[in-house]
Design a protein around this motif. Structure first.
Motif, PDB file in Angstrom:
ATOM      1  N   ARG A 296       0.944   4.135  -2.909  1.00 18.25           N
ATOM      2  CA  ARG A 296       0.594   5.531  -2.603  1.00 18.25           C
ATOM      3  C   ARG A 296       1.688   6.465  -3.106  1.00 18.25           C
ATOM      4  O   ARG A 296       1.422   7.478  -3.762  1.00 18.25           O
TER       5      ARG A 296
ATOM      6  N   PRO B  32       0.804  -1.219   0.000  1.00 19.10           N
ATOM      7  CA  PRO B  32       0.000   0.000   0.000  1.00 19.10           C
ATOM      8  C   PRO B  32       0.846   1.282   0.000  1.00 19.10           C
ATOM      9  O   PRO B  32       0.527   2.224  -0.729  1.00 19.10           O
TER      10      PRO B  32
ATOM     11  N   GLU C 268      -6.738   7.210  -2.497  1.00 22.76           N
ATOM     12  CA  GLU C 268      -7.286   6.567  -1.286  1.00 22.76           C
ATOM     13  C   GLU C 268      -8.019   5.275  -1.642  1.00 22.76           C
ATOM     14  O   GLU C 268      -7.874   4.257  -0.969  1.00 22.76           O
ATOM     15  N   HIS C 269      -8.807   5.349  -2.696  1.00 22.45           N
ATOM     16  CA  HIS C 269      -9.593   4.176  -3.075  1.00 22.45           C
ATOM     17  C   HIS C 269      -8.680   3.018  -3.504  1.00 22.45           C
ATOM     18  O   HIS C 269      -8.826   1.886  -3.041  1.00 22.45           O
TER      19      HIS C 269
ATOM     20  N   ASN D 299      -6.873   1.553  -0.553  1.00 23.93           N
ATOM     21  CA  ASN D 299      -7.799   0.756   0.258  1.00 23.93           C
ATOM     22  C   ASN D 299      -8.043  -0.616  -0.363  1.00 23.93           C
ATOM     23  O   ASN D 299      -8.132  -1.622   0.334  1.00 23.93           O
TER      24      ASN D 299
ATOM     25  N   LYS E  24      -5.028  -2.806   0.262  1.00 26.06           N
ATOM     26  CA  LYS E  24      -4.963  -3.239   1.668  1.00 26.06           C
ATOM     27  C   LYS E  24      -5.940  -4.358   1.964  1.00 26.06           C
ATOM     28  O   LYS E  24      -5.681  -5.206   2.814  1.00 26.06           O
ATOM     29  N   HIS E  25      -7.085  -4.362   1.308  1.00 26.79           N
ATOM     30  CA  HIS E  25      -8.172  -5.256   1.745  1.00 26.79           C
ATOM     31  C   HIS E  25      -8.473  -6.438   0.847  1.00 26.79           C
ATOM     32  O   HIS E  25      -9.356  -7.214   1.147  1.00 26.79           O
TER      33      HIS E  25
ATOM     34  N   SER F  79     -12.816  -4.247   6.627  1.00 25.86           N
ATOM     35  CA  SER F  79     -13.610  -3.083   6.999  1.00 25.86           C
ATOM     36  C   SER F  79     -13.927  -2.223   5.781  1.00 25.86           C
ATOM     37  O   SER F  79     -14.550  -1.196   5.895  1.00 25.86           O
ATOM     38  N   PHE F  80     -13.448  -2.645   4.627  1.00 23.89           N
ATOM     39  CA  PHE F  80     -13.677  -1.828   3.436  1.00 23.89           C
ATOM     40  C   PHE F  80     -14.104  -2.694   2.271  1.00 23.89           C
ATOM     41  O   PHE F  80     -13.555  -3.782   2.064  1.00 23.89           O
ATOM     42  N   THR F  81     -15.083  -2.251   1.525  1.00 19.62           N
ATOM     43  CA  THR F  81     -15.373  -2.941   0.266  1.00 19.62           C
ATOM     44  C   THR F  81     -15.924  -1.938  -0.730  1.00 19.62           C
ATOM     45  O   THR F  81     -16.360  -0.834  -0.357  1.00 19.62           O
ATOM     46  N   SER F  82     -15.856  -2.265  -1.997  1.00 19.56           N
ATOM     47  CA  SER F  82     -16.426  -1.428  -3.053  1.00 19.56           C
ATOM     48  C   SER F  82     -16.563  -2.293  -4.286  1.00 19.56           C
ATOM     49  O   SER F  82     -15.964  -3.365  -4.369  1.00 19.56           O
TER      50      SER F  82
END
Ligand code: ADP
Ligand code: NI
Length: 219
Positions: free
Chosen positions: A78, A74, A92-93, A96, A99-100, A113-116
């Motif tokens: 960045r 990550p 950021e997206h 994230n 990371k996930h 803790s994150f999804t999209s």
């Protein structure tokens, strides 16, 4: 910078970074995930730039090859995106997603803790690359890299292992099919991903049948 130019400079960066990567995690893995992500994207509505950048950067520093450190990927991503003056929101997206999206992070719902939609697409593309013919090739390549046995009837697959035990386990590569690869088709997020997974899953089942026939073990 135009999106196409940004994608191209990301491709150049990733190719350079992965020059000495192990065969299952090299540029060609990234290229397959990138291409599969783009085909899934055609059937879904999602931010195309985010999907493409995340697909390209998702394995820039795999923790497996960096003493388990999960932050390098990550932060490298960045740093690169900032150097290209990419919009903050996009950065950021993408970070994230990186990371996930690992199997480990998505396996336990507590940790994720994150999804999209964009994460789901790249995650499906990455999982598809772990199954089917290419998945078989990658598993044995990884096992060879770790100097593991191909199979050993005395060491049955263990589905109860904790994540920590699993990481340390030196189990034969064929066990990996039962411990992870055959479970992936039920973890797909998108309709397109599910469809492709079914076909690749059947191919692995067929492969295993033939494998045991040749080895002389009847399952
Ligand atoms: P990715 O980096 O693509 O998200 P992983 O790092 O989990 O996925 O695994 C990369 C490749 O190495 C996959 O094809 C996976 O099946 C294979 N692999 C990972 N762990 C093992 C293992 N214990 N035995 C055999 N193959 C493995
Ligand atoms: Ni990957």
């Amino acid at each position: 910078m135009k999106n196409d130019q940004l994608v191209q400079s990301t491709i150049d960066f990733v190719k350079k970074e992965l020059q000495n990567a192990e065969g299952g995690h090299d540029w060609f893995h990234i290229e397959r995930v990138f291409n599969t992500s783009k085909s899934i994207l055609k059937q879904e509505s999602a931010n195309s730039l985010v999907v493409q950048l995340a697909a390209l950067l998702h394995d820039i520093a795999d923790p497996k090859f960096h003493n388990g450190n999960e932050n390098i990927g990550p932060s490298k991503s960045r740093e690169f995106l900032e150097s290209q003056s990419v919009d903050k929101e996009i950065i950021e997206h993408v970070v994230n997603i990186i990371k996930h999206m690992s199997f480990k992070n998505s396996l336990d719902n507590n940790g994720a803790s994150f999804t999209s939609k964009e994460l789901q697409i790249v995650q499906d593309a990455d999982r598809l690359d772990a199954i089917g013919a290419i998945g078989i090739a990658r598993a044995f390549n990884y096992g060879g890299f770790k100097n593991r046995e191909l199979y050993n009837p005395e060491v049955p697959p263990n589905l109860q292992m904790s994540k920590e035990e699993y990481k340390k386990s030196n189990a034969p590569t064929i066990n990996h099919f039962y411990e992870k690869l055959l479970l992936l088709k039920d973890k797909m997020n998108t309709t397109t991903g599910k469809k492709i997974a079914q076909e690749r899953h059947r191919f692995m089942e067929y492969f295993l049948e033939q494998f045991y026939r040749e080895v002389g073990i009847f399952k």
